[in-house]
Design a protein around this motif. Structure first.
Motif, PDB file in Angstrom:
ATOM      1  N   ALA A  15       9.961  -8.939   6.162  1.00 40.34           N
ATOM      2  CA  ALA A  15       9.513  -7.786   5.368  1.00 40.34           C
ATOM      3  C   ALA A  15       8.072  -7.979   4.922  1.00 40.34           C
ATOM      4  N   ALA A  16       7.713  -9.191   4.525  1.00 41.61           N
ATOM      5  CA  ALA A  16       6.340  -9.476   4.103  1.00 41.61           C
ATOM      6  C   ALA A  16       5.372  -9.270   5.269  1.00 41.61           C
ATOM      7  N   ASN A  17       5.749  -9.725   6.453  1.00 40.18           N
ATOM      8  CA  ASN A  17       4.901  -9.520   7.637  1.00 40.18           C
ATOM      9  C   ASN A  17       4.744  -8.041   7.958  1.00 40.18           C
ATOM     10  N   GLU A  18       5.847  -7.305   7.872  1.00 38.32           N
ATOM     11  CA  GLU A  18       5.788  -5.874   8.144  1.00 38.32           C
ATOM     12  C   GLU A  18       4.941  -5.157   7.097  1.00 38.32           C
ATOM     13  N   MET A  19       5.034  -5.590   5.858  1.00 34.80           N
ATOM     14  CA  MET A  19       4.248  -4.975   4.796  1.00 34.80           C
ATOM     15  C   MET A  19       2.758  -5.214   5.039  1.00 34.80           C
ATOM     16  N   ARG A  20       2.416  -6.427   5.425  1.00 36.35           N
ATOM     17  CA  ARG A  20       1.015  -6.741   5.727  1.00 36.35           C
ATOM     18  C   ARG A  20       0.521  -5.905   6.916  1.00 36.35           C
ATOM     19  N   ASP A  63      -9.164  12.166   6.020  1.00 36.57           N
ATOM     20  CA  ASP A  63      -7.891  11.595   5.588  1.00 36.57           C
ATOM     21  C   ASP A  63      -8.032  10.147   5.128  1.00 36.57           C
ATOM     22  N   ALA A  64      -9.249   9.647   5.056  1.00 38.68           N
ATOM     23  CA  ALA A  64      -9.460   8.246   4.680  1.00 38.68           C
ATOM     24  C   ALA A  64      -8.866   7.938   3.312  1.00 38.68           C
ATOM     25  N   GLU A  65      -8.997   8.869   2.378  1.00 36.34           N
ATOM     26  CA  GLU A  65      -8.453   8.636   1.039  1.00 36.34           C
ATOM     27  C   GLU A  65      -6.933   8.499   1.073  1.00 36.34           C
ATOM     28  N   ASP A  66      -6.269   9.324   1.889  1.00 34.04           N
ATOM     29  CA  ASP A  66      -4.810   9.241   2.007  1.00 34.04           C
ATOM     30  C   ASP A  66      -4.385   7.908   2.625  1.00 34.04           C
ATOM     31  N   HIS A  67      -5.095   7.485   3.661  1.00 33.05           N
ATOM     32  CA  HIS A  67      -4.763   6.212   4.301  1.00 33.05           C
ATOM     33  C   HIS A  67      -5.042   5.039   3.353  1.00 33.05           C
ATOM     34  N   LEU A  68      -6.124   5.148   2.599  1.00 31.37           N
ATOM     35  CA  LEU A  68      -6.432   4.104   1.617  1.00 31.37           C
ATOM     36  C   LEU A  68      -5.339   4.043   0.555  1.00 31.37           C
ATOM     37  N   ARG A  69      -4.879   5.193   0.126  1.00 27.72           N
ATOM     38  CA  ARG A  69      -3.795   5.235  -0.868  1.00 27.72           C
ATOM     39  C   ARG A  69      -2.545   4.537  -0.330  1.00 27.72           C
ATOM     40  N   ASP A  70      -2.205   4.804   0.925  1.00 28.04           N
ATOM     41  CA  ASP A  70      -1.045   4.135   1.525  1.00 28.04           C
ATOM     42  C   ASP A  70      -1.253   2.627   1.570  1.00 28.04           C
ATOM     43  N   ALA A  71      -2.448   2.214   1.961  1.00 29.40           N
ATOM     44  CA  ALA A  71      -2.745   0.780   2.030  1.00 29.40           C
ATOM     45  C   ALA A  71      -2.616   0.145   0.654  1.00 29.40           C
ATOM     46  N   LYS A  72      -3.165   0.799  -0.349  1.00 36.54           N
ATOM     47  CA  LYS A  72      -3.116   0.252  -1.709  1.00 36.54           C
ATOM     48  C   LYS A  72      -1.683   0.203  -2.232  1.00 36.54           C
ATOM     49  N   LYS A  73      -0.897   1.210  -1.883  1.00 35.39           N
ATOM     50  CA  LYS A  73       0.502   1.255  -2.315  1.00 35.39           C
ATOM     51  C   LYS A  73       1.267   0.040  -1.774  1.00 35.39           C
ATOM     52  N   TRP A  74       1.149  -0.181  -0.466  1.00 33.73           N
ATOM     53  CA  TRP A  74       1.872  -1.295   0.141  1.00 33.73           C
ATOM     54  C   TRP A  74       1.273  -2.643  -0.269  1.00 33.73           C
ATOM     55  N   PHE A  75      -0.035  -2.672  -0.455  1.00 29.90           N
ATOM     56  CA  PHE A  75      -0.682  -3.898  -0.903  1.00 29.90           C
ATOM     57  C   PHE A  75      -0.194  -4.267  -2.302  1.00 29.90           C
ATOM     58  N   THR A  76      -0.148  -3.299  -3.188  1.00 30.63           N
ATOM     59  CA  THR A  76       0.323  -3.546  -4.557  1.00 30.63           C
ATOM     60  C   THR A  76       1.775  -4.015  -4.557  1.00 30.63           C
ATOM     61  N   MET A  77       2.587  -3.361  -3.744  1.00 35.66           N
ATOM     62  CA  MET A  77       4.003  -3.752  -3.645  1.00 35.66           C
ATOM     63  C   MET A  77       4.108  -5.197  -3.144  1.00 35.66           C
ATOM     64  N   GLY A  78       3.337  -5.528  -2.129  1.00 39.13           N
ATOM     65  CA  GLY A  78       3.372  -6.883  -1.584  1.00 39.13           C
ATOM     66  C   GLY A  78       2.883  -7.923  -2.580  1.00 39.13           C
ATOM     67  N   ALA A  87      -3.985 -12.841   0.526  1.00 38.75           N
ATOM     68  CA  ALA A  87      -4.280 -11.417   0.594  1.00 38.75           C
ATOM     69  C   ALA A  87      -5.730 -11.103   0.248  1.00 38.75           C
ATOM     70  N   ASP A  88      -6.567 -12.131   0.162  1.00 39.24           N
ATOM     71  CA  ASP A  88      -7.971 -11.914  -0.191  1.00 39.24           C
ATOM     72  C   ASP A  88      -8.668 -11.001   0.810  1.00 39.24           C
ATOM     73  N   ASP A  89      -8.355 -11.162   2.090  1.00 35.33           N
ATOM     74  CA  ASP A  89      -8.994 -10.329   3.105  1.00 35.33           C
ATOM     75  C   ASP A  89      -8.598  -8.869   2.956  1.00 35.33           C
ATOM     76  N   LEU A  90      -7.333  -8.626   2.642  1.00 38.92           N
ATOM     77  CA  LEU A  90      -6.874  -7.251   2.453  1.00 38.92           C
ATOM     78  C   LEU A  90      -7.532  -6.623   1.227  1.00 38.92           C
ATOM     79  N   GLU A  91      -7.599  -7.389   0.162  1.00 40.73           N
ATOM     80  CA  GLU A  91      -8.212  -6.890  -1.070  1.00 40.73           C
ATOM     81  C   GLU A  91      -9.696  -6.567  -0.850  1.00 40.73           C
ATOM     82  N   ALA A  92     -10.393  -7.421  -0.134  1.00 45.83           N
ATOM     83  CA  ALA A  92     -11.812  -7.191   0.154  1.00 45.83           C
ATOM     84  C   ALA A  92     -11.997  -5.942   1.020  1.00 45.83           C
ATOM     85  N   GLU A  93     -11.129  -5.749   1.978  1.00 47.59           N
ATOM     86  CA  GLU A  93     -11.245  -4.583   2.844  1.00 47.59           C
ATOM     87  C   GLU A  93     -10.927  -3.297   2.077  1.00 47.59           C
TER      88      GLU A  93
END
Length: 141
Positions: A15-20, A63-78, A87-93
């Motif tokens: 699940a963690a891999n899929e979330m990433r 749609d970049a804002e929508d995709h960013l929102r999805d990324a942030k949602k899953w990132f926060t959950m993870g 997760a430093d690379d994800l946070e920086a991106e």
């Protein structure tokens, strides 16, 4: 350790891999949804207002804002689930995309203001030119 505990750990790891992967996919989609640099830089307009209108249209994050929102949602959950080892690379991106969207939005607002101002300025200058021509004609007489 029981078989159930091993299965749960394995499932959590999957699940963690899929979330990433979901976060990374959403980030890639966000980057793809941003305007192309050539769309912002190049123009084929005949006048300044045409350039500004074209630029205003190009400065759309889409749609970049929508995709960013999805990324942030899953990132926060993870993060809250402590699912990411690193997760430093994800946070920086995420931060980089946020900055890009903010820059695009700010530029769009500035262009919008210019688009509204330029026609009025042209009219003012045209009127000043007419007044100046009339004054020159009177001086000649």
């Amino acid at each position: 350790m029981s078989q159930t505990a091993l299965d749960n750990d394995e499932l959590f790891g999957e699940a963690a891999n899929e979330m990433r992967e979901d976060v990374e996919a959403s980030l890639a989609e966000a980057w793809d949804a941003l305007p192309e640099s050539d769309d912002v830089w190049e123009t084929d307009a005949d006048n300044v207002l045409g350039v500004l209108n074209g630029l205003k249209s190009a400065l759309d994050a889409g749609d970049a804002e929508d995709h960013l929102r999805d990324a942030k949602k899953w990132f926060t959950m993870g993060q809250r689930a402590d699912a990411f080892d690193d997760a430093d690379d994800l946070e920086a991106e995420i931060e980089a995309i946020e900055e890009a969207i903010e820059d695009i939005s700010a530029a769009g607002e500035q262009v919008g203001e210019l688009t509204a101002t330029i026609p009025a300025l042209r009219g003012t200058l045209e009127e000043a030119g007419v007044d100046e021509s009339e004054a020159e004609d009177e001086d000649e007489e």
